[in-house]
Design a protein around this motif. Structure first.
Motif: not given
Length: 86
Positions: A38-52
């Motif tokens: 799940l981390g490999r699937i979800c983290e790339p998407y969530l990292d986009v929002f964590r930048r902001f």
């Protein structure tokens, strides 16, 4: 038919995000094979929002924003589909 497949994909990904978020409440859950997948699937998407949106102490609001954006994207895709095919 195509809209149902796309809508189902958005829903499945939303549930994957929710499960991944809830796994953070259980020690070691994210280190399991399922948690790592799940981390490999979800983290790339969530990292986009964590930048902001940086975490506020121990609270990470990026998953909430990510789910809202995912729902808005689904609504946009649905609207475009209806504009084109109806």
């Amino acid at each position: 038919m195509l809209l149902n497949i796309i809508s189902t994909a958005f829903t499945v990904y939303s549930f994957a995000l929710i499960i991944y978020i809830l796994m953070s409440w259980f020690p070691g859950a994210r280190q399991s094979a399922f948690g790592e997948m799940l981390g490999r699937i979800c983290e790339p998407y969530l990292d986009v929002f964590r930048r902001f949106i940086p975490p506020l102490g121990m609270i990470d609001l990026s998953p909430i924003v990510g789910i809202i954006v995912l729902r808005l994207a689904e609504s946009g895709v649905r609207t475009i589909y209806y504009m084109i095919f109806y």
